[in-house]
Motif scaffolding. Structure first.
Motif, PDB file in Angstrom:
ATOM      1  N   THR A  33      60.723  45.412  11.605  1.00 24.29           N
ATOM      2  CA  THR A  33      60.918  43.991  11.112  1.00 24.29           C
ATOM      3  C   THR A  33      61.430  44.109   9.777  1.00 24.29           C
ATOM      4  OG1 THR A  33      58.936  43.716  12.368  1.00 24.29           O
ATOM      5  CG2 THR A  33      59.347  42.245  10.530  1.00 24.29           C
ATOM      6  N   VAL A  34      62.228  42.934   9.413  1.00 19.87           N
ATOM      7  CA  VAL A  34      62.957  42.795   8.108  1.00 19.87           C
ATOM      8  C   VAL A  34      62.190  41.193   7.515  1.00 19.87           C
ATOM      9  CG1 VAL A  34      64.913  42.378   6.416  1.00 19.87           C
ATOM     10  CG2 VAL A  34      64.559  44.417   8.014  1.00 19.87           C
ATOM     11  N   ILE A  35      61.756  40.860   6.511  1.00 21.78           N
ATOM     12  CA  ILE A  35      61.378  39.816   5.966  1.00 21.78           C
ATOM     13  C   ILE A  35      62.008  39.729   4.718  1.00 21.78           C
ATOM     14  CG2 ILE A  35      59.626  38.320   5.363  1.00 21.78           C
ATOM     15  CD1 ILE A  35      57.471  39.838   7.355  1.00 21.78           C
ATOM     16  N   ALA A  36      62.713  38.674   4.494  1.00 23.21           N
ATOM     17  CA  ALA A  36      63.568  38.305   3.140  1.00 23.21           C
ATOM     18  C   ALA A  36      62.781  37.072   2.518  1.00 23.21           C
ATOM     19  CB  ALA A  36      64.921  37.837   3.564  1.00 23.21           C
ATOM     20  N   LEU A  37      62.261  37.359   1.272  1.00 22.42           N
ATOM     21  CA  LEU A  37      61.599  36.482   0.602  1.00 22.42           C
ATOM     22  C   LEU A  37      62.204  35.851  -0.697  1.00 22.42           C
ATOM     23  CD1 LEU A  37      57.840  37.940   0.198  1.00 22.42           C
ATOM     24  CD2 LEU A  37      58.650  35.859   1.560  1.00 22.42           C
ATOM     25  N   ASP A  38      62.218  34.960  -0.792  1.00 25.46           N
ATOM     26  CA  ASP A  38      62.836  34.417  -2.068  1.00 25.46           C
ATOM     27  C   ASP A  38      62.218  33.033  -2.619  1.00 25.46           C
ATOM     28  OD1 ASP A  38      65.629  35.463  -2.706  1.00 25.46           O
ATOM     29  OD2 ASP A  38      65.964  34.918  -0.609  1.00 25.46           O
ATOM     30  N   GLY A  39      62.352  32.676  -3.671  1.00 28.06           N
ATOM     31  CA  GLY A  39      61.489  31.583  -4.556  1.00 28.06           C
ATOM     32  C   GLY A  39      61.545  31.963  -6.022  1.00 28.06           C
ATOM     33  N   ASP A  40      61.322  30.763  -6.601  1.00 24.48           N
ATOM     34  CA  ASP A  40      61.537  30.884  -8.125  1.00 24.48           C
ATOM     35  C   ASP A  40      60.209  31.992  -8.648  1.00 24.48           C
ATOM     36  OD1 ASP A  40      63.365  29.067  -8.374  1.00 24.48           O
ATOM     37  OD2 ASP A  40      62.124  27.309  -8.547  1.00 24.48           O
ATOM     38  N   GLY A 106      58.989  51.003  10.030  1.00 20.64           N
ATOM     39  CA  GLY A 106      58.030  50.096   9.323  1.00 20.64           C
ATOM     40  C   GLY A 106      58.527  48.408   9.610  1.00 20.64           C
ATOM     41  N   VAL A 107      57.642  47.864   8.456  1.00 16.21           N
ATOM     42  CA  VAL A 107      58.036  46.512   8.005  1.00 16.21           C
ATOM     43  C   VAL A 107      58.250  46.530   6.774  1.00 16.21           C
ATOM     44  CG1 VAL A 107      56.999  44.236   7.870  1.00 16.21           C
ATOM     45  CG2 VAL A 107      56.004  45.840   9.424  1.00 16.21           C
ATOM     46  N   THR A 108      59.887  45.883   6.521  1.00 12.90           N
ATOM     47  CA  THR A 108      60.295  45.691   5.189  1.00 12.90           C
ATOM     48  C   THR A 108      60.188  44.360   4.500  1.00 12.90           C
ATOM     49  OG1 THR A 108      61.676  47.508   5.681  1.00 12.90           O
ATOM     50  CG2 THR A 108      62.415  46.201   3.787  1.00 12.90           C
ATOM     51  N   VAL A 109      59.751  44.046   3.605  1.00 15.88           N
ATOM     52  CA  VAL A 109      59.630  42.581   2.972  1.00 15.88           C
ATOM     53  C   VAL A 109      60.324  42.919   1.526  1.00 15.88           C
ATOM     54  CG1 VAL A 109      58.252  41.182   1.622  1.00 15.88           C
ATOM     55  CG2 VAL A 109      57.259  41.947   3.808  1.00 15.88           C
ATOM     56  N   VAL A 110      61.372  42.040   1.597  1.00 13.77           N
ATOM     57  CA  VAL A 110      62.417  42.294   0.210  1.00 13.77           C
ATOM     58  C   VAL A 110      62.111  40.963  -0.553  1.00 13.77           C
ATOM     59  CG1 VAL A 110      64.635  42.407  -0.456  1.00 13.77           C
ATOM     60  CG2 VAL A 110      63.890  43.334   1.702  1.00 13.77           C
ATOM     61  N   GLU A 111      61.462  40.884  -1.676  1.00 10.28           N
ATOM     62  CA  GLU A 111      61.762  40.033  -2.783  1.00 10.28           C
ATOM     63  C   GLU A 111      62.976  39.804  -3.329  1.00 10.28           C
ATOM     64  OE1 GLU A 111      58.038  39.768  -5.368  1.00 10.28           O
ATOM     65  OE2 GLU A 111      56.743  40.760  -3.927  1.00 10.28           O
ATOM     66  N   TRP A 112      63.488  38.566  -3.585  1.00 12.86           N
ATOM     67  CA  TRP A 112      64.865  38.131  -4.013  1.00 12.86           C
ATOM     68  C   TRP A 112      65.693  38.757  -3.066  1.00 12.86           C
ATOM     69  CZ3 TRP A 112      64.138  34.892  -7.916  1.00 12.86           C
ATOM     70  CH2 TRP A 112      63.068  34.969  -8.704  1.00 12.86           C
ATOM     71  N   ALA A 113      65.529  38.473  -1.763  1.00  7.90           N
ATOM     72  CA  ALA A 113      66.406  39.015  -1.021  1.00  7.90           C
ATOM     73  C   ALA A 113      67.869  38.283  -0.896  1.00  7.90           C
ATOM     74  CB  ALA A 113      65.853  38.683   0.574  1.00  7.90           C
ATOM     75  N   SER A 114      67.918  36.866  -1.286  1.00  2.38           N
ATOM     76  CA  SER A 114      69.381  36.423  -1.374  1.00  2.38           C
ATOM     77  C   SER A 114      70.273  37.120  -2.343  1.00  2.38           C
ATOM     78  CB  SER A 114      68.951  34.871  -1.824  1.00  2.38           C
ATOM     79  OG  SER A 114      68.586  34.876  -2.852  1.00  2.38           O
ATOM     80  N   LEU A 115      69.583  37.998  -3.360  1.00  2.00           N
ATOM     81  CA  LEU A 115      70.545  38.719  -4.223  1.00  2.00           C
ATOM     82  C   LEU A 115      71.285  39.640  -3.471  1.00  2.00           C
ATOM     83  CD1 LEU A 115      68.209  38.808  -7.192  1.00  2.00           C
ATOM     84  CD2 LEU A 115      70.162  37.323  -6.879  1.00  2.00           C
ATOM     85  N   ILE A 116      70.875  40.296  -2.348  1.00  2.00           N
ATOM     86  CA  ILE A 116      71.546  41.378  -1.496  1.00  2.00           C
ATOM     87  C   ILE A 116      71.557  40.834  -0.036  1.00  2.00           C
ATOM     88  CG2 ILE A 116      70.684  43.113  -3.034  1.00  2.00           C
ATOM     89  CD1 ILE A 116      68.726  43.802  -0.455  1.00  2.00           C
ATOM     90  N   ASP A 117      72.133  39.436  -0.003  1.00  2.00           N
ATOM     91  CA  ASP A 117      72.257  38.896   1.303  1.00  2.00           C
ATOM     92  C   ASP A 117      73.231  39.812   2.204  1.00  2.00           C
ATOM     93  OD1 ASP A 117      71.565  36.702   3.001  1.00  2.00           O
ATOM     94  OD2 ASP A 117      73.631  36.350   3.039  1.00  2.00           O
TER      95      ASP A 117
END
Length: 163
Positions: A33-40, A106-117
């Motif tokens: 599972t890959v969860i891409a997180l973004d937000g200020d 595993g499960v991967t959560v990427v904060e600021w994911a849009s930077l490596i879209d």
């Protein structure tokens, strides 16, 4: 909760609402599972990640991986790979071999994911968190490919039945 154009809008009025969303998603995850997180800054990416990690059984303290880039945790359900790519260039991220995490056990959560879209797998769950005033947050959730698009639909149906 609102469902439009394949995107789910989840309003969290409190930390408990954020935790509830994390738990619902934790019930769905599978290896890879890959969860891409973004937000200020300060939107709640790490707070959501901590709640999610707890929901998959991570017993360690989960901190922002801002300076270490990637932190690995053992969860009762699955391993948890927590990434923060804010300080990385796309080239640096590419050199880290992120595919081993994205397509791992595993499960991967990427904060600021849009930077490596461009480096993210095409199939993923994308969560954008925004301040919504009075301490509440808007979680815009969109699934790309299977099973993520189905997860959004399931979350919408669960929300409607609770509503």
């Amino acid at each position: 909760m609102e469902w439009t154009n394949g995107e789910l809008l989840w309003i969290a009025q409190s930390q408990e609402d954020t935790t509830r969303l994390a738990r619902k998603l934790a019930d769905l995850v599978v290896p890879g599972t890959v969860i891409a997180l973004d937000g200020d800054l300060g939107a709640g990416k790490t707070t959501w990640s901590q709640a999610f990690a707890a929901a998959i059984g991570v017993r360690e303290v989960v901190n922002s991986p801002t300076f270490t880039i990637i932190k690995e945790y053992e969860g009762e359900k699955l391993p948890f790979y927590h990434m923060d790519v804010y300080r990385l260039s796309q080239e640096e991220a590419d050199e880290l071999g992120l595919d081993e995490y994205f397509f791992g056990d595993g499960v991967t959560v990427v904060e600021w994911a849009s930077l490596i879209d461009d480096l993210l797998p095409p199939r993923r769950l994308v969560i954008s968190i925004q301040h919504a005033g009075d301490g509440s947050r808007e979680f815009r959730i969109k699934g790309y490919g299977a099973p993520y698009a189905e997860w959004c639909q399931m979350l919408n149906e669960i929300g409607e039945s609770e509503g």
